[in-house]
Design a protein around this motif. Structure first.
Motif, short mmCIF file in Angstrom:
data_model
loop_
_atom_site.label_atom_id
_atom_site.label_comp_id
_atom_site.label_asym_id
_atom_site.label_seq_id
_atom_site.Cartn_x
_atom_site.Cartn_y
_atom_site.Cartn_z
N GLY A 135 -3.01 -8.07 2.18
CA GLY A 135 -2.71 -7.15 1.09
C GLY A 135 -1.30 -7.23 0.53
N GLY A 136 -0.48 -8.12 1.04
CA GLY A 136 0.91 -8.21 0.61
C GLY A 136 1.13 -8.55 -0.85
N ALA A 140 1.86 7.40 2.95
CA ALA A 140 2.12 5.97 3.08
C ALA A 140 1.37 5.40 4.28
N LYS A 141 1.35 6.14 5.38
CA LYS A 141 0.64 5.68 6.58
C LYS A 141 -0.83 5.46 6.27
N ALA A 142 -1.46 6.43 5.62
CA ALA A 142 -2.87 6.31 5.26
C ALA A 142 -3.08 5.16 4.27
N ALA A 143 -2.10 4.91 3.41
CA ALA A 143 -2.20 3.82 2.44
C ALA A 143 -2.24 2.47 3.13
N VAL A 183 -12.37 4.52 -6.36
CA VAL A 183 -11.06 5.03 -5.98
C VAL A 183 -11.01 5.40 -4.49
N ILE A 184 -9.95 4.95 -3.84
CA ILE A 184 -9.64 5.35 -2.48
C ILE A 184 -8.39 6.20 -2.60
N ALA A 185 -8.49 7.50 -2.37
CA ALA A 185 -7.36 8.42 -2.54
C ALA A 185 -6.84 8.85 -1.18
N ARG A 222 -8.06 -1.95 5.51
CA ARG A 222 -9.49 -1.68 5.74
C ARG A 222 -10.33 -1.95 4.49
N ASP A 223 -9.86 -1.48 3.32
CA ASP A 223 -10.70 -1.46 2.12
C ASP A 223 -10.43 -2.58 1.12
N ARG A 224 -9.33 -3.30 1.26
CA ARG A 224 -8.98 -4.40 0.36
C ARG A 224 -9.07 -4.01 -1.12
#
Length: 134
Positions: free
Chosen positions: A81-82, A40-43, A34-36, A49-51
């Motif tokens: 990532g789209g 939205a900016k961090a997302a 999990v990447i928490a 970065r993390d795919r």
């Protein structure tokens, strides 16, 4: 401890710290990495970065809401990532709210408060359906 999500990297976005921690715990318990992130900016940064394998995002967030985030993501090329599968989370579960989520590009909509088993099942289903489509 179940492992339905083993091998998946899940990007979770929620501005509420307690909710974010709960979502992270539920998904990790189901075997996901999990990447928490809280915005939205961090997302967007984490997406590039993390795919991650899938996005789980709150809709009602300050600064930029989840619908706007999803529209921005869908505007990205697939290789950036789209095309990521995505699940919307919201306390608003009227038909119109679900339709808005789908129109923005989410594949599914989970109401808050989140039922852990439902979230895991929806994430599993959305990823499975996306893999069938590819």
């Amino acid at each position: 401890m179940s492992k339905e999500l083993y091998g998946l990297k899940v990007l979770v976005v929620d501005d509420d710290k307690d909710t974010l921690e709960l979502l992270e715990w539920v998904l990790k318990r189901a075997g996901a990495e999990v990447i928490a992130v809280p915005s939205a900016k961090a997302a967007i940064e984490a997406l590039e970065r993390d795919r991650p394998s899938i996005l789980v995002s709150d809709i009602a967030m300050p600064e930029e809401d989840g619908l706007s985030l999803m529209r921005r993501i869908r505007a990205l090329p697939k290789e950036r990532g789209g095309g990521i599968p995505a699940v919307a989370l919201t306390a608003h579960s009227m038909v119109q709210d679900r339709l808005q989520s789908l129109r923005a590009g989410f594949q599914s909509h989970v109401p808050k408060p989140v039922v852990p088993e439902e979230l895991v099942e929806v994430v599993t289903s959305v990823v499975h359906l996306r893999n069938l489509a590819d």
